[in-house]
Motif scaffolding. Structure first.
Motif, mmCIF file in Angstrom:
data_model
loop_
_atom_site.group_PDB
_atom_site.id
_atom_site.type_symbol
_atom_site.label_atom_id
_atom_site.label_comp_id
_atom_site.label_asym_id
_atom_site.label_seq_id
_atom_site.Cartn_x
_atom_site.Cartn_y
_atom_site.Cartn_z
ATOM 1 N N CYS A 13 0.415 -1.134 -0.057
ATOM 2 C CA CYS A 13 0.449 0.258 0.187
ATOM 3 C C CYS A 13 1.158 1.310 -0.235
ATOM 4 O O CYS A 13 1.921 1.079 -0.234
ATOM 5 N N CYS A 17 5.927 1.482 4.040
ATOM 6 C CA CYS A 17 7.251 1.133 5.069
ATOM 7 C C CYS A 17 8.074 0.972 4.253
ATOM 8 O O CYS A 17 9.002 -0.241 3.382
ATOM 9 N N CYS A 45 2.314 -4.231 8.608
ATOM 10 C CA CYS A 45 1.402 -5.345 8.489
ATOM 11 C C CYS A 45 1.746 -6.457 8.473
ATOM 12 O O CYS A 45 2.212 -7.281 8.271
HETATM 13 FE FE1 SF4 Z 1 1.239 -0.636 3.554
HETATM 14 FE FE2 SF4 Z 1 0.861 -2.942 5.346
HETATM 15 FE FE3 SF4 Z 1 3.632 -2.841 3.297
HETATM 16 FE FE4 SF4 Z 1 3.358 -1.018 5.000
HETATM 17 S S1 SF4 Z 1 3.644 -3.279 5.219
HETATM 18 S S2 SF4 Z 1 3.365 -0.648 3.409
HETATM 19 S S3 SF4 Z 1 1.571 -0.538 5.400
HETATM 20 S S4 SF4 Z 1 1.221 -3.579 2.754
#
Ligand code: SF4
Length: 784
Positions: A13, A17, A45
């Motif tokens: 997304c 991150c 996440c």
């Molecule tokens: Fe998005 Fe989760 Fe990846 Fe972070 S770890 S960029 S919140 S999908």
């Protein structure tokens, strides 16, 4: 490749991150959050944590193919270049279209945009960000003069009120949502959730406003009127830095003159509206965050502007802990906006003005610079249907599943003279859309293997304008190559100069150079500091936010003291249209279908669908139904139901829940013909778009629903997904060491059992030389 830990970025997304990856030397890797990355400070996440489970090379496209036959790269690139040349010579550059993706790295995005707009001479280059956040782009441009996100993630640490609109951030932007929850827990910040349904985000909200579909603008027009009538306007900010205030207020008053009228239209209780308005008015540090529930609408741009109007009126923009904030869906939607990946943008946040055209033409030494915007993807589909677009190059996206009225795209693709697809996986709905030539069909299909997340090098930009390196940590699988390389090779074969990039750093440096070219602060996007970056510095590039001009200050936030990019330098209030549904429900189609994401899957599941951990969350395609609607349509929880309308149909497991409003349905976007028998929700979504952004309205399509009888049920455990007949319901999900499918049908399941038997027999013969061709079937029947 070495086994050292590598700093890279999550490919899902728009939170962006930072990820720390340690390769195991056998093609796998352990994955952890990067504690030094300012977007996530070490957290990941569920999707990010499971990245190590998605690296299986078994599903990958390993070699180029021309018309289904393995080819060398030279043969495939020659086929692409000669096909494009023939079509351009005969029909002109407008007969060609490119469809790109927010999954692409900025470097992979920059080169095809340059090739099309500067050299082929067509702006028919669009991206799947059109489906994701183009209404935010259009809203930003109307209000700010440019596509600028005014705030940054620190605003989530410093805000006192977070208003989420059409955003299930708890599932779709989890790491940012955790920052809001932390502010809630440690400082008493509050969360208001405005949505058409109750979601995981509701669980942490002080206030849930379950609004009628399509009425967000009414609520924010009501808020603007409330701010004006109750003395909460920042008069000095409005006077010094904005324009069109009186017109916008008069317009808002016509739409939502008072709380009672707002309540009537939004179907919200008047006292809840009053509580929200008071909360907003009383809280200086308020961030309004919005995503697909706002953007994916026939009035998405107006919704964005209705929100921005309130922040401009209160002067709450560009200061710590406040401002409107668009949460981007895809990992590099922002990078795509920066290179001009949308058909109505040029490059480096420039538009089709004479000044910008002249500037880009000189910078690229472009022989055929296009002079006007091209077709958006929805219009490209119609142009393919009509025969005016004859060549389409798709990169890193699956439009046969994801476009509205997706069946139209499938049918249109068969008409193309040249179809090129740059893909990571060997099989998906788009790659298979042209399988098996029918009578009268001709044309060439070229499949080009793209490098995957672990193999490619480049940059991405997240929702807060932060650019981060994505670094390779494993060797390319098969003959996979970077998309910027494949595009450059085609450009050179077409005889164009200016595509001699040695590596991704050279593409990035040129992109940075263009952002700074003749930019004296008049354009927001400027990363000129990196215009001369070399490979070594590019390799070590740390995450940074733009603007990053060659000289002068960078900025964390925009517009606290005006400085808008409109001709007058003032922020614009926008008078929005009266909210209405694009298509009302009818007796035949009495329910409104809302589509969206679930927590543990991403887009069409080509990666997340490989992870057992992620598959365990929700293993089947489902439709959420209010209990009263379930009773009305004869549905029961756990049963099957078919959704249908004029455009298509699909079959889902029924989930009866009071979180869904009466009259509304919700179904996820992820399942497709590879993972389920009949669950492509895009085939039902109407292709109605926002007039300013061209973004499809994916949240409110009239449909009907009916129960599907089920006499046979079962499951399969297998090392791989076995092809099953579509006459039965089935859905595959990943389990340890393989896949599981749930099965159901309204007959005795003979078709599906025969398919399984045939596959097992074929597999045994092939794997064991026919020695163990004996299959034992154990059967249980409940005669009731
Ligand atoms: Fe998005 Fe989760 Fe990846 Fe972070 S770890 S960029 S919140 S999908």
């Amino acid at each position: 490749m070495g086994l050292e830990a590598v700093r890279t970025t999550c490919p899902y997304c728009g939170v962006g991150c930072g990820v720390l990856v340690t390769p195991d030397g056998k093609g796998g890797a352990t994955v952890a959050g990067d504690p030094e990355h300012p977007s996530n400070f070490g957290r990941l996440c569920s999707k990010g944590s499971a990245l190590g489970e998605t690296l299986d090379p078994a599903t990958r496209l390993l070699h180029p193919k021309v018309d289904g036959v393995r080819a060398t790269w030279d043969e495939a690139l020659d086929a692409v270049a000669s096909g494009l040349k023939r079509i351009i010579d005969r029909h002109g550059p407008q007969a060609v279209g490119f469809y790109l993706s927010g999954q692409l790295l900025t470097e992979d995005y920059y080169v095809p945009n340059k090739l099309m707009k500067g050299f082929i001479g067509s702006a028919n280059v669009d991206t799947n960000s059109r489906l994701c956040m183009s209404s935010s782009v259009a809203g930003h441009k109307r209000a700010f003069g440019t596509d600028t996100v005014p705030g940054c993630y620190e605003d989530l640490d410093e805000g006192d009120l977070f208003v989420l609109v059409g955003s299930n951030a708890a599932w779709c932007h989890p790491i940012l949502f955790q920052r809001m929850v932390k502010a809630q827990e440690t400082r008493g910040a509050q969360i208001v959730n405005i949505d058409v349904r109750r979601t995981a985000t509701t669980e942490n909200a002080q206030q849930q406003l379950t609004i009628a579909a399509g009425q967000d603008s009414t609520l924010f027009c009501g808020l603007l009127v409330y701010l004006v009538d109750n003395g909460h306007v920042d008069e000095s900010y409005v006077a010094a830095h904005t324009e069109n205030f009186a017109e916008a207020v008069a317009n808002a008053r016509a739409i939502a003159p008072n709380i009672a009228a707002t309540a009537l239209r939004t179907r919200l209780p008047a006292d809840e509206i009053t509580r929200f308005f008071r909360r907003f008015a009383a809280t200086e540090r308020v961030v309004t965050l919005y995503s697909q529930g706002v953007n994916q609408s026939s009035q998405g741009t107006d919704k964005v502007n209705a929100i921005i109007n309130c922040h401009l009126a209160a002067g709450r923009i560009g200061r710590a802990g406040m401002g409107p904030f668009s949460l981007t869906g895809q990992p590099n939607a922002m990078g795509g906006r920066e290179v001009g990946g949308l058909s109505n943008q040029l490059a480096a946040h420039m538009g089709f003005t004479e000044g910008d055209l002249d500037r880009v033409e000189r910078f690229w030494a472009a022989p055929n610079l296009v002079r006007k915007p091209g077709l958006m993807i929805n219009d490209m589909v119609r142009a393919i249907e009509a025969g005016s677009i004859k060549a389409l190059w798709v990169m890193g996206t699956n439009p046969a599943v994801s476009l509205p009225q997706a069946g139209d795209m499938r049918a249109a693709m068969r008409k193309l003279e040249l179809f090129v697809c740059s893909e990571v996986v060997a099989s998906n709905d788009t790659l298979r859309a042209r399988d098996g030539k029918r009578d009268g069909e001709s044309g060439t299909s070229v499949h080009l293997p793209s490098q995957g997340w672990s193999e490619k090098d480049g940059t991405v930009t997240n929702s807060e304008r932060r650019i981060t390196r994505q670094r390779r940590f494993s060797d390319a699988v098969g003959e996979a190559k970077p998309d910027w390389w494949a595009t450059s090779q085609v450009a050179r074969r077409l005889g164009f100069a200016g595509f001699d990039y040695a590596d991704a750093s050279e593409v990035f440096a040129e992109h940075a150079g263009l952002s700074a070219f003749e930019n004296e602060g008049g354009r927001d996007f400027d990363i000129g500091r990196f215009a001369a970056i070399g490979q070594e510095d590019y390799e070590g590039l740390k995450p940074f936010q733009w603007p990053a001009p060659a000289a002068g200050e960078t900025k964390r936030r925009f517009f606290s003291d005006g400085g808008f990019f409109t001709p007058t330098g003032k922020g614009r209030f926008v008078a929005v249209a009266p909210p209405r549904l694009a298509e009302p429900v009818s007796a035949a189609f009495p329910l409104l279908l809302n589509t969206g994401r679930i927590r543990d899957q991403w887009h069409t599941m080509t990666r997340t669908g490989l992870s057992p951990r992620l598959g365990a969350h929700i293993p089947e395609p489902f439709v959420s139904v209010h209990p009263a609607d379930a009773a009305r349509f004869g549905l029961h929880d756990g049963g099957l139901a078919r959704l249908s309308n004029h455009h298509g149909s699909a079959t889902y497991r029924v989930m009866v829940t009071p979180n869904q409003e009466r009259g509304d349905l919700f179904a996820p976007i992820h399942w497709n013909d590879e993972t389920a028998s009949d669950a492509r929700i895009g085939s039902l979504v109407h292709a109605i778009v926002d007039p300013y952004s061209g973004q499809p309205d994916s949240k409110a399509t009239p449909v009907t629903i009916a129960p599907v009888a089920m006499r046979f049920a079962g499951f399969v455990l297998s090392r791989r997904r076995i092809p099953l007949p579509r006459s039965s319901f089935w859905a595959w999900s990943a389990v340890p060491d393989g896949f599981a499918a749930t099965l159901a049908s309204d007959d005795d399941g003979a078709d599906v059992l025969a398919a399984l038997r045939a596959d097992i027999e074929a597999g045994v013969d092939e794997d064991q030389g026919g020695e163990a061709g004996r299959i034992e079937a154990i059967r249980y029947a409940d005669t009731r």
